[in-house]
Design an enzyme around this catalytic site. Structure first.
Site, PDB file in Angstrom:
ATOM      1  N   ASN A 208      42.984  10.553  37.938  1.00 53.28           N
ATOM      2  CA  ASN A 208      41.179  10.733  38.384  1.00 53.28           C
ATOM      3  C   ASN A 208      41.226   9.010  39.186  1.00 53.28           C
ATOM      4  O   ASN A 208      42.124   8.380  39.629  1.00 53.28           O
ATOM      5  CB  ASN A 208      40.684  10.868  37.867  1.00 53.28           C
ATOM      6  N   ASP A 276      39.811  14.916  31.323  1.00 54.91           N
ATOM      7  CA  ASP A 276      40.403  16.491  30.179  1.00 54.91           C
ATOM      8  C   ASP A 276      41.201  17.590  30.117  1.00 54.91           C
ATOM      9  O   ASP A 276      41.301  18.145  29.047  1.00 54.91           O
ATOM     10  CB  ASP A 276      38.530  16.645  30.588  1.00 54.91           C
ATOM     11  N   PRO A 304      43.086  16.472  23.714  1.00 62.48           N
ATOM     12  CA  PRO A 304      42.757  16.081  23.260  1.00 62.48           C
ATOM     13  C   PRO A 304      41.764  15.119  23.360  1.00 62.48           C
ATOM     14  O   PRO A 304      42.176  14.395  24.298  1.00 62.48           O
ATOM     15  CB  PRO A 304      44.096  15.574  21.898  1.00 62.48           C
ATOM     16  N   LYS A 338      26.747  12.072  23.649  1.00 59.93           N
ATOM     17  CA  LYS A 338      28.184  11.907  23.932  1.00 59.93           C
ATOM     18  C   LYS A 338      28.359  10.924  22.308  1.00 59.93           C
ATOM     19  O   LYS A 338      29.610  11.178  21.323  1.00 59.93           O
ATOM     20  CB  LYS A 338      28.874  11.267  25.465  1.00 59.93           C
TER      21      LYS A 338
HETATM   22  N1  CTP Z   1      38.349   9.917  25.983  1.00 60.64           N
HETATM   23  C1  CTP Z   1      39.593  10.138  25.662  1.00 60.64           C
HETATM   24  N2  CTP Z   1      40.005  11.179  25.527  1.00 60.64           N
HETATM   25  C2  CTP Z   1      39.484  12.638  26.199  1.00 60.64           C
HETATM   26  C3  CTP Z   1      38.405  12.316  27.098  1.00 60.64           C
HETATM   27  C4  CTP Z   1      37.581  11.414  27.196  1.00 60.64           C
HETATM   28  O1  CTP Z   1      38.935   9.309  24.374  1.00 60.64           O
HETATM   29  N3  CTP Z   1      40.127  13.288  25.617  1.00 60.64           N
HETATM   30  C5  CTP Z   1      37.108   8.872  25.893  1.00 60.64           C
HETATM   31  C6  CTP Z   1      37.328   7.843  27.397  1.00 60.64           C
HETATM   32  O2  CTP Z   1      37.733   6.675  26.671  1.00 60.64           O
HETATM   33  C7  CTP Z   1      35.459   7.221  27.036  1.00 60.64           C
HETATM   34  C8  CTP Z   1      34.910   8.636  26.197  1.00 60.64           C
HETATM   35  O3  CTP Z   1      35.961   9.575  25.618  1.00 60.64           O
HETATM   36  O4  CTP Z   1      35.405   6.422  25.479  1.00 60.64           O
HETATM   37  C9  CTP Z   1      34.419   9.482  27.241  1.00 60.64           C
HETATM   38  O5  CTP Z   1      34.786  10.161  27.997  1.00 60.64           O
HETATM   39  P1  CTP Z   1      34.420  10.954  29.050  1.00 60.64           P
HETATM   40  O6  CTP Z   1      35.079  11.860  30.122  1.00 60.64           O
HETATM   41  O7  CTP Z   1      33.298  10.798  29.723  1.00 60.64           O
HETATM   42  O8  CTP Z   1      33.626  11.892  28.181  1.00 60.64           O
HETATM   43  P2  CTP Z   1      33.733  14.137  28.393  1.00 60.64           P
HETATM   44  O9  CTP Z   1      34.612  13.482  26.798  1.00 60.64           O
HETATM   45  O10 CTP Z   1      34.571  13.981  29.444  1.00 60.64           O
HETATM   46  O11 CTP Z   1      32.350  14.498  28.501  1.00 60.64           O
HETATM   47  P3  CTP Z   1      32.076  15.191  29.378  1.00 60.64           P
HETATM   48  O12 CTP Z   1      33.279  16.163  30.215  1.00 60.64           O
HETATM   49  O13 CTP Z   1      30.909  15.861  29.414  1.00 60.64           O
HETATM   50  O14 CTP Z   1      32.186  14.076  31.053  1.00 60.64           O
END
Ligand code: CTP
Length: 401
Positions: A208, A276, A304, A338
């Site tokens: 990303n 993700d 995870p 979140k």
């Molecule tokens: N994060 C994490 N591990 C993941 C995904 C996210 O630790 N596998 C953490 C990121 O570092 C950040 C927070 O979660 O602090 C939010 O990440 P974000 O990508 O914005 O959220 P998502 O879980 O992807 O939610 P959504 O799909 O709804 O955007």
């Protein structure tokens, strides 16, 4: 406070040398003893007399001054300090340090010392940005040299950009942090940063646009407040700050393992843009085009959630768990959701839609969501967002005991 601390201050030759006088005053006000060393070029900008008067000490200038050698050899002079501060650190002085030259008293002391060294660089913006200076800076940082600044702004030469020496107050704060006096002294803080790379095959990956700039700025700001920082970073565009323990990873699974290995920590900040999804089974060999023209189908599985895992720990949970929410629309609503879903204490929400220019940019506009509500911060440089957040973390940990 710097009571009882001994600082050797090397004043290099630059227009910013005048700020060394204010720096001496401020360091002494906080209880430090300051021994000035003036380079030949430095003496063109400030007089030994004014340095000596403010420091209340003799100013050292010449390597071959026999009286000085009799009183205090250069080895002893370089080692009797708790910290050597070079302010201003000119491009030339940095180059000579990086090369290990010892042609004058200042560089000899810097080569002979076993004390920590902090540079406050000051130079023209083009000189600062020149690959040679950046190369020297990288070598010096790799050698463990600390830096403070330079700041951005208009310079004596009329050009605008980075190169202006950090203000004396900023240097004093960095000195205090380096000598263990910051509000986060003795605290361990974990920061994740950068993107993750999820392999498709040995040459391709899913990634990303995260540059890792906000995470790096945050790690630096926390370290500046005296924290022991573990910085778990994916392949980021910006280099990690010096003075932190860097753990480099590529995938989300590796990031999770590195985070768990780094715990316990008093606070953990998850600034990483973790992918993700990963490819269910990355190909062992480079995937080849199908002659029929059918593109391969990639099966993705969810990674995870590192933040949720750490926030949900029943034992060894950091006292403060901070997540980031990168959103492209309905920022506040998504961020509130979140925070609840991931079980973290705070969420730093930001708008990463292309129109905001934030992802990969130098600024950030965040909303900080805590248990008390949402605070909308103005659009600020990422460094400033980092400093404010670090100060809030310090205040929170301080009040939590
Ligand atoms: N994060 C994490 N591990 C993941 C995904 C996210 O630790 N596998 C953490 C990121 O570092 C950040 C927070 O979660 O602090 C939010 O990440 P974000 O990508 O914005 O959220 P998502 O879980 O992807 O939610 P959504 O799909 O709804 O955007």
């Amino acid at each position: 406070m710097l009571a009882g601390k001994r600082i050797l201050l090397i004043v290099g030759g630059g227009i910013a040398a005048y700020k060394a006088l204010d720096l001496i005053r401020r360091l002494r006000e906080r209880g430090a003893a300051v021994t000035p060393v003036l380079t030949e070029a430095g003496a063109r900008f400030v007089t030994p007399l004014s340095l000596a008067a403010l420091a209340g000490q003799k100013v050292y200038r010449d390597l071959f001054d026999l009286t000085d050698e009799a009183e205090m050899g250069h080895i002893r002079l370089s080692r009797s300090a708790d910290l050597i501060v070079v302010a201003p650190a000119t491009a030339d002085l940095m180059a000579r340090m990086a090369a290990g030259l010892a042609g004058d008293l200042a560089t000899t002391l810097l080569l002979a010392t076993d004390a920590r060294v902090m540079l406050a660089p000051a130079m023209n913006v083009r000189m600062w940005r020149h690959p040679a200076t950046q190369r020297n800076l990288a070598s010096l940082r790799a050698d463990g040299v600390l830096t403070v600044g330079p700041g951005e702004g208009e310079m004596a030469c009329g050009e605008v950009g980075p190169g202006r020496m950090a203000e004396p107050a900023e240097i004093v704060a960095a000195v205090e942090a380096a000598l263990g006096g910051g509000p986060l002294a003795g605290r361990h803080v974990l920061v994740t940063s950068g993107p993750t790379h999820e392999p498709i095959d040995p040459v391709r990956y899913i990634a990303n646009r995260s540059s890792g700039a906000q995470g790096a700025a945050l790690a630096r700001a926390l370290a500046d407040l005296g924290a022991r920082v573990t910085f778990v970073t994916g392949p980021a565009a910006v280099p990690p700050p010096q003075g932190v323990a860097v753990v480099r990873i590529e995938t989300a699974a590796e990031m999770l393992a590195a985070v768990e290995a780094a715990l316990p920590a008093e606070a953990a900040v998850f600034a990483a843009a973790v992918a993700d999804w990963r490819v269910a089974e990355a190909a062992a060999e480079k995937m080849k085009k199908d002659r029929s023209g059918t593109p391969p189908a990639l099966t993705l599985v969810e990674n995870p959630d590192i933040l949720a895992r750490v926030a949900g720990r029943s034992t060894g949970r950091p006292a403060l768990v901070v997540g980031f929410a990168a959103e492209t629309r309905d920022v506040l609503a998504h961020a509130l959701d979140k925070r609840a879903r991931k079980g973290c204490d705070w969420i730093v929400a930001n708008d990463v839609s292309p129109r905001s220019g934030i992802m990969g940019g130098a600024e950030n506009a965040v909303t900080l969501i805590t248990g008390e509500g949402a605070e909308v911060w103005p659009r600020l440089p990422k460094d400033e967002v980092a400093r404010r957040l670090a100060a809030r973390i310090a205040a929170h940990l301080g009040s939590a005991g």
